[in-house]
Scaffold this motif. Structure first.
Motif, mmCIF file in Angstrom:
data_model
loop_
_atom_site.group_PDB
_atom_site.id
_atom_site.type_symbol
_atom_site.label_atom_id
_atom_site.label_comp_id
_atom_site.label_asym_id
_atom_site.label_seq_id
_atom_site.Cartn_x
_atom_site.Cartn_y
_atom_site.Cartn_z
ATOM 1 N N PRO A 133 -10.065 -20.148 -130.518
ATOM 2 C CA PRO A 133 -11.178 -19.714 -130.921
ATOM 3 C C PRO A 133 -11.975 -19.709 -129.210
ATOM 4 N N PRO A 142 -15.450 -14.462 -135.071
ATOM 5 C CA PRO A 142 -13.759 -14.953 -134.086
ATOM 6 C C PRO A 142 -13.959 -13.176 -132.594
ATOM 7 N N GLU A 193 -7.781 -14.383 -132.013
ATOM 8 C CA GLU A 193 -7.562 -15.275 -133.661
ATOM 9 C C GLU A 193 -7.651 -16.221 -133.694
#
Length: 314
Positions: A9, A168, A6
């Protein structure tokens, strides 16, 4: 393996494809390459004849030219990626390339849904109101109809792709598919995808349910009108003008409804056989259907056959 969490990326994805069946990859490479060449040739010829043959400058063939261009764009957005995955051991794709591929394939698919319903309306007017056909389906009408189909499909793709790619992604970033298919990508998200599910349900209603209902109603009136024609020869001639479109509709919507009719959550991981079935169905939709379209439309179409002969001889 490219991984993310998280706070980091994702930079790319790994496409599984047929990695579990390496012996089949070369066979499928040859098969899909040949089918792709047939798609380019068949649809390319249809585009050329609809552009350069004055006898085909009608609404029906204008829509057919758009359909052929759509099929070329759709397959080109995915088939080169599939072919490359069959030849390389590391089947990776960058995040941005995945987003572009998803956008293009989603846009072409949604546009084709709307375009097929516009073609159904064209056949309805031609058979049920032939005297008014030149006025109802004038160039000032059918060109905006096609442009509206493209605009609707692209707009929907912008929404779906942006919603999917803003999520995400953490843990494994392995896409169990040949391409960046949206449902396969959503399974990798480590966040709530309820908005994505709702948006896909709405999109399914707009681009699947409504066009299918519109096509169904159109053909109810078309069949009713054909059955009222007194001569058998007249009925046969009338039905032949819409049989190709009806066949394409059945093949196209039959496959896409099975694929996207029910959105899946990210936790709905099927068994291995179900995953393989989903891949093969997607492959059928993405390669076989665009290959069949020019064959279906030209097989019994004397106008197209004559136009092709003129194109070759000239």
């Amino acid at each position: 393996m490219v991984r993310s969490n998280e706070t980091s990326p994702v930079m790319g994805f790994i496409l599984l494809g047929l990695s579990a069946h390496p012996k089949l990859e070369k066979t499928f490479f040859v098969l899909i390459l040949l089918m792709y060449l047939v798609i380019l040739l068949g649809n390319g010829v249809l585009i050329l004849v609809t552009l350069f043959d004055s006898h085909l400058h009608t609404p029906m063939y204008f829509f057919l030219g758009n359909l052929s261009f759509l099929d070329i764009c759709y397959t080109t957005s995915s088939v080169p990626l599939i072919l490359d995955s069959f030849l390389t051991l590391r089947k990776t794709i960058s995040f941005s390339a995945c987003a572009v591929q998803m956008f293009l394939s989603f846009a072409m698919g949604a546009t084709e849904c709307v375009l097929l319903s516009m073609m159904a309306f064209d056949r309805y007017v031609a058979i049920c109101n032939p005297l008014r056909y030149p006025m109802v389906m004038s160039k000032a009408v059918y060109v905006p109809m096609a442009a509206g189909s493209w605009a609707a499909g692209i707009t929907n793709s912008v929404v779906q792709t942006s919603l999917a790619m803003r999520l995400p992604f953490c843990g494994d970033n392995i896409i169990n598919h040949f391409t960046c298919e949206i449902l396969a990508v959503l399974k990798l998200a480590c966040a709530d995808i309820s908005i994505n599910v709702i948006s896909m349900v709405v999109a399914n209603m707009i681009f699947l349910a409504i066009p299918v209902l519109f096509i169904f109603v159109s053909y109810v009136f078309i069949i009713a009108t054909i059955l009222r024609i007194p001569s058998a020869e007249g009925r046969k001639k009338a039905f032949s003008t819409c049989s190709a479109h009806l066949t394409v509709v059945v093949v196209f919507y039959g496959t896409i409804l099975f694929m996207y009719g029910k959105p899946k959550s990210k936790d709905a991981l099927g068994a291995e056989k179900q995953d393989l079935a989903d891949k093969l169905i997607s492959l059928f939709y993405g390669v076989v259907t665009p290959m069949l379209n020019p064959i279906i439309y030209s097989l019994r179409n004397k106008d197209v056959k004559a136009a092709v002969r003129n194109l070759v001889t000239n």
